[in-house]
Scaffold this motif. Structure first.
Motif, PDB file in Angstrom:
ATOM      1  N   VAL A 118       0.836  -1.201   0.000  1.00 39.55           N
ATOM      2  CA  VAL A 118       0.000   0.000   0.000  1.00 39.55           C
ATOM      3  C   VAL A 118       0.870   1.249   0.000  1.00 39.55           C
ATOM      4  O   VAL A 118       0.612   2.208  -0.745  1.00 39.55           O
ATOM      5  CB  VAL A 118      -0.942  -0.002   1.217  1.00 39.55           C
ATOM      6  N   ALA A 119       1.924   1.261   0.816  1.00 38.39           N
ATOM      7  CA  ALA A 119       2.799   2.434   0.894  1.00 38.39           C
ATOM      8  C   ALA A 119       3.488   2.704  -0.435  1.00 38.39           C
ATOM      9  O   ALA A 119       3.588   3.862  -0.875  1.00 38.39           O
ATOM     10  CB  ALA A 119       3.830   2.238   2.004  1.00 38.39           C
ATOM     11  N   ARG A 120       3.972   1.652  -1.099  1.00 41.27           N
ATOM     12  CA  ARG A 120       4.640   1.855  -2.396  1.00 41.27           C
ATOM     13  C   ARG A 120       3.673   2.439  -3.427  1.00 41.27           C
ATOM     14  O   ARG A 120       4.040   3.336  -4.197  1.00 41.27           O
ATOM     15  CB  ARG A 120       5.220   0.531  -2.898  1.00 41.27           C
ATOM     16  N   ALA A 121       2.451   1.951  -3.436  1.00 38.32           N
ATOM     17  CA  ALA A 121       1.461   2.481  -4.376  1.00 38.32           C
ATOM     18  C   ALA A 121       1.148   3.939  -4.063  1.00 38.32           C
ATOM     19  O   ALA A 121       1.017   4.776  -4.975  1.00 38.32           O
ATOM     20  CB  ALA A 121       0.188   1.634  -4.319  1.00 38.32           C
ATOM     21  N   ALA A 122       1.050   4.263  -2.784  1.00 42.61           N
ATOM     22  CA  ALA A 122       0.748   5.645  -2.403  1.00 42.61           C
ATOM     23  C   ALA A 122       1.898   6.589  -2.741  1.00 42.61           C
ATOM     24  O   ALA A 122       1.689   7.709  -3.224  1.00 42.61           O
ATOM     25  CB  ALA A 122       0.440   5.700  -0.901  1.00 42.61           C
ATOM     26  N   LEU A 123       3.128   6.139  -2.514  1.00 42.01           N
ATOM     27  CA  LEU A 123       4.288   6.984  -2.829  1.00 42.01           C
ATOM     28  C   LEU A 123       4.431   7.227  -4.318  1.00 42.01           C
ATOM     29  O   LEU A 123       5.026   8.237  -4.736  1.00 42.01           O
ATOM     30  CB  LEU A 123       5.554   6.333  -2.280  1.00 42.01           C
ATOM     31  N   ALA A 124       3.882   6.330  -5.138  1.00 36.40           N
ATOM     32  CA  ALA A 124       3.951   6.498  -6.590  1.00 36.40           C
ATOM     33  C   ALA A 124       2.856   7.419  -7.122  1.00 36.40           C
ATOM     34  O   ALA A 124       2.850   7.758  -8.309  1.00 36.40           O
ATOM     35  CB  ALA A 124       3.841   5.128  -7.270  1.00 36.40           C
ATOM     36  N   HIS A 125       1.928   7.831  -6.265  1.00 34.31           N
ATOM     37  CA  HIS A 125       0.825   8.700  -6.704  1.00 34.31           C
ATOM     38  C   HIS A 125       1.351  10.105  -7.005  1.00 34.31           C
ATOM     39  O   HIS A 125       2.273  10.593  -6.333  1.00 34.31           O
ATOM     40  CB  HIS A 125      -0.236   8.754  -5.598  1.00 34.31           C
ATOM     41  N   ARG A 127       0.288  12.939  -6.270  1.00 33.05           N
ATOM     42  CA  ARG A 127       0.162  13.898  -5.176  1.00 33.05           C
ATOM     43  C   ARG A 127       1.164  13.635  -4.041  1.00 33.05           C
ATOM     44  O   ARG A 127       1.190  14.375  -3.063  1.00 33.05           O
ATOM     45  CB  ARG A 127      -1.265  13.884  -4.613  1.00 33.05           C
ATOM     46  N   SER A 128       1.956  12.579  -4.157  1.00 35.43           N
ATOM     47  CA  SER A 128       2.947  12.268  -3.135  1.00 35.43           C
ATOM     48  C   SER A 128       4.219  13.073  -3.378  1.00 35.43           C
ATOM     49  O   SER A 128       4.667  13.209  -4.522  1.00 35.43           O
ATOM     50  CB  SER A 128       3.271  10.780  -3.160  1.00 35.43           C
ATOM     51  N   ASP A 129       4.827  13.577  -2.300  1.00 37.27           N
ATOM     52  CA  ASP A 129       6.113  14.271  -2.448  1.00 37.27           C
ATOM     53  C   ASP A 129       7.285  13.350  -2.130  1.00 37.27           C
ATOM     54  O   ASP A 129       8.426  13.806  -2.000  1.00 37.27           O
ATOM     55  CB  ASP A 129       6.148  15.540  -1.589  1.00 37.27           C
ATOM     56  N   GLY A 130       6.993  12.037  -1.969  1.00 36.63           N
ATOM     57  CA  GLY A 130       8.058  11.067  -1.759  1.00 36.63           C
ATOM     58  C   GLY A 130       8.385  10.778  -0.310  1.00 36.63           C
ATOM     59  O   GLY A 130       9.224   9.913  -0.017  1.00 36.63           O
ATOM     60  N   ARG A 131       7.722  11.476   0.631  1.00 37.97           N
ATOM     61  CA  ARG A 131       7.956  11.228   2.055  1.00 37.97           C
ATOM     62  C   ARG A 131       6.762  10.467   2.634  1.00 37.97           C
ATOM     63  O   ARG A 131       5.639  10.635   2.184  1.00 37.97           O
ATOM     64  CB  ARG A 131       8.169  12.548   2.797  1.00 37.97           C
ATOM     65  N   LEU A 132       7.038   9.669   3.660  1.00 36.85           N
ATOM     66  CA  LEU A 132       6.040   8.725   4.144  1.00 36.85           C
ATOM     67  C   LEU A 132       5.959   8.725   5.665  1.00 36.85           C
ATOM     68  O   LEU A 132       6.956   8.879   6.357  1.00 36.85           O
ATOM     69  CB  LEU A 132       6.408   7.311   3.665  1.00 36.85           C
ATOM     70  N   GLU A 151      11.580   0.659   5.661  1.00 38.58           N
ATOM     71  CA  GLU A 151      11.358   1.636   4.598  1.00 38.58           C
ATOM     72  C   GLU A 151      12.092   2.944   4.913  1.00 38.58           C
ATOM     73  O   GLU A 151      11.688   3.697   5.801  1.00 38.58           O
ATOM     74  CB  GLU A 151       9.853   1.902   4.443  1.00 38.58           C
ATOM     75  N   PRO A 152      13.182   3.245   4.193  1.00 32.36           N
ATOM     76  CA  PRO A 152      13.943   4.469   4.470  1.00 32.36           C
ATOM     77  C   PRO A 152      13.133   5.742   4.284  1.00 32.36           C
ATOM     78  O   PRO A 152      13.442   6.766   4.904  1.00 32.36           O
ATOM     79  CB  PRO A 152      15.100   4.396   3.452  1.00 32.36           C
ATOM     80  N   ARG A 153      12.097   5.701   3.436  1.00 29.04           N
ATOM     81  CA  ARG A 153      11.302   6.909   3.204  1.00 29.04           C
ATOM     82  C   ARG A 153      10.300   7.174   4.322  1.00 29.04           C
ATOM     83  O   ARG A 153       9.632   8.204   4.329  1.00 29.04           O
ATOM     84  CB  ARG A 153      10.577   6.793   1.863  1.00 29.04           C
ATOM     85  N   ALA A 154      10.172   6.261   5.281  1.00 29.73           N
ATOM     86  CA  ALA A 154       9.266   6.449   6.413  1.00 29.73           C
ATOM     87  C   ALA A 154       9.935   7.356   7.436  1.00 29.73           C
ATOM     88  O   ALA A 154      10.891   6.959   8.101  1.00 29.73           O
ATOM     89  CB  ALA A 154       8.903   5.111   7.033  1.00 29.73           C
ATOM     90  N   LYS A 155       9.423   8.562   7.578  1.00 28.55           N
ATOM     91  CA  LYS A 155      10.048   9.563   8.443  1.00 28.55           C
ATOM     92  C   LYS A 155       9.385   9.663   9.820  1.00 28.55           C
ATOM     93  O   LYS A 155       9.954  10.278  10.732  1.00 28.55           O
ATOM     94  CB  LYS A 155       9.989  10.942   7.770  1.00 28.55           C
ATOM     95  N   ALA A 156       8.176   9.068   9.977  1.00 29.31           N
ATOM     96  CA  ALA A 156       7.487   9.129  11.267  1.00 29.31           C
ATOM     97  C   ALA A 156       6.521   7.963  11.376  1.00 29.31           C
ATOM     98  O   ALA A 156       5.992   7.468  10.376  1.00 29.31           O
ATOM     99  CB  ALA A 156       6.744  10.458  11.422  1.00 29.31           C
TER     100      ALA A 156
END
Length: 496
Positions: A118-125, A127-132, A151-156
């Motif tokens: 789900v996260a990969r699909a959302a990050l590819a949208h 409207r995503s700025d690439g942060r998660l 997931e390195p892009r998960a910041k919080a």
């Protein structure tokens, strides 16, 4: 005249509740989010917004996307791109949970993999700025922590009602833990995890630096328990502030009294049952109260015998967690109670031919009217094809049980003490069943609030119908079907 007044007031309160519950949806784009090879999902975002951080929200055991809407709506209004989804075996997801639920490398790994899909699909949208960021409740608190660690892009990560052995002093990045005040053990667990980073830290104290990903915080939501924490304005505001600190944003948190309006809506719909019950044919007289000895025998004997009789047997025959046991528990409990009532000559004259037809009215009221409200604002109530056999199996148990309950409480004519005793005995029998086989039946404890709510709502409606018609069997049959439906859409699908 009084029924008309109640009908008008209840209708006004229904309309007011619906208006208040729909208000937070205004100004947002809420649309299906198709994921190739993934679960059913929903996307929330502001219209014409610039790209923003993604927040993937995961529900807990026996939950669904609807249960997490308070956080989804709040964070979407704060400018985040939010995705909710039905996890394996839950809601409208046709794929069951599988693997060994006791092993991290079993069911947990499969559900973490789904979360990351789900996260990969959302990050590819677009409207995503690439942060998660991840947000999860109860069972999913462990899942989001493990997913964020991979997931390195998960910041919080926001962990609500958290229990997880995966947390380290530094991983995952920027961890906010939100227990409810009445979740005492989970509050202790939250502080244990916080003290891994700083043994001197206290609740509502931020440890570390959000800009560096080293932050930790525990915020206790006041006056709420395991489900109520999802509707807490304190919890939603804390989650928004935490993500704003992580991503350097300053959008305010718009919180609403959603939980209160949901309770008012359900209460108002239930209140409509009183004037509507006047449309049922009026019964002539009522049988004498059940003698004390017969009542207590029919109340206590099934509560003790049912869990003891079922304990030695393997009751797993449905592709769903513990619902198969519950169906058998209902059926045996109801059968014992009905047999004892028959011995006491309490079934004579209770089943004229019109009972079957009239029982459709409470079933339609419960499944279509109350069920529609629950599906929109609380949790999934619309079954997929995979759940049809489960609902049928539960009906074979729930109908005898609720029929016995309606007769034992004399269609609402029994005293409040007897009514509480009859229903309390049933809940106690479930607790005894769990105590006899905790590892297999522990999930029954999670479903107890659903049954308690059912007793509160449909027990009230059953009383109105029973007193009007002098035929408790009408409500017993109708609401037995409703209970089977409600539980059939709640338990997670599971394939060993």
């Amino acid at each position: 005249m009084a029924r008309w007044v109640v009908a008008v007031v209840a209708a006004v309160l229904v309309a007011l509740s619906l208006w208040q519950l729909e208000r937070p949806r205004a100004g947002l784009v809420i649309e299906p989010f198709p994921i190739a090879g993934g679960p059913p999902a929903t996307l929330f975002h502001l219209p014409d917004a610039t790209p923003a951080p993604v927040v993937v929200i995961a529900h807990g055991f026996a939950g669904s996307r609807q249960l997490m809407e308070p956080f989804a709506l709040t964070l979407a209004h704060a400018g985040y791109m939010v995705v909710t989804f039905d996890a394996l075996g839950h809601g409208r997801n046709p794929l069951p949970m599988s693997g060994d639920v006791t092993l991290v490398d079993g069911t947990t790994r499969l559900m973490v993999d789904e979360l990351r899909t789900v996260a990969r699909a959302a990050l590819a949208h677009p409207r995503s700025d690439g942060r998660l960021a991840y947000l999860g409740h109860s069972m999913a608190s462990d899942l989001v922590i493990r997913a964020a660690q991979q997931e390195p892009r998960a910041k919080a990560t926001v962990a609500i009602s958290m229990f997880s052995q995966a947390v380290t002093p530094t991983d995952p990045a920027n961890l906010l833990i939100l227990p409810g005040e009445w979740e005492t053990r989970l509050g202790v667990e939250a502080m244990r995890v916080l003290h891994l980073t700083d043994p001197a830290a206290t609740a509502d104290q931020t440890v570390g630096d959000p800009a560096r990903g080293t932050a930790r915080r525990v915020t206790i939501a006041p006056g709420v328990e395991h489900v109520g924490v999802l509707y807490s304005a304190t919890a939603r505001r804390a989650a928004t502030d935490w993500l704003n600190a992580t991503f350097g944003r300053d959008m305010p948190a718009e919180t609403d009294a959603r939980g209160g309006w949901i309770l008012l809506l359900l209460a108002a719909i239930t209140a409509l049952g009183w004037p509507l019950s006047a449309l049922m044919p009026k019964g002539q007289g009522a049988p004498a109260p059940i003698p004390s000895r017969a009542f207590w025998t029919a109340t206590l004997a099934p509560a003790i015998l049912t869990p003891l009789i079922l304990a030695p047997f393997d009751t797993r025959f449905l592709p769903v967690l513990v619902a198969d046991y519950l169906a058998l528990h209902f059926a045996l409990y109801g059968a014992i109670t009905l047999y004892l009532l028959h011995r006491a000559r309490r079934l004579t004259g209770q089943f004229p031919a019109r009972v079957l037809l009239l029982s459709l009215a409470p079933a339609i009221f419960g499944i279509l009217i109350l069920g529609t409200a629950l599906d929109r604002y609380v949790a999934s109530f619309v079954p997929n094809a995979e759940r049809a056999t489960i609902i049928l199996a539960l009906a074979l148990g729930a109908v005898p049980f609720f029929l016995a309950d309606a007769l034992l409480t004399e269609g609402g004519r029994a005293s409040a003490f007897r009514t509480l005793a009859a229903r309390g005995a049933f809940l106690a029998s479930l607790v005894l069943a769990v105590a006899l086989d905790f590892d297999r039946l522990m999930f029954l404890l999670i479903i107890l609030p659903v049954i308690l709510l059912f007793f509160l709502l449909f027990g009230t409606l059953s009383g109105w119908i029973g007193r009007r018609t002098a035929l408790p069997a009408i409500a017993g049959l109708g609401f037995g079907l409703t209970l089977a439906w409600a539980l059939g859409v709640t338990f997670p699908l599971f394939q060993a």
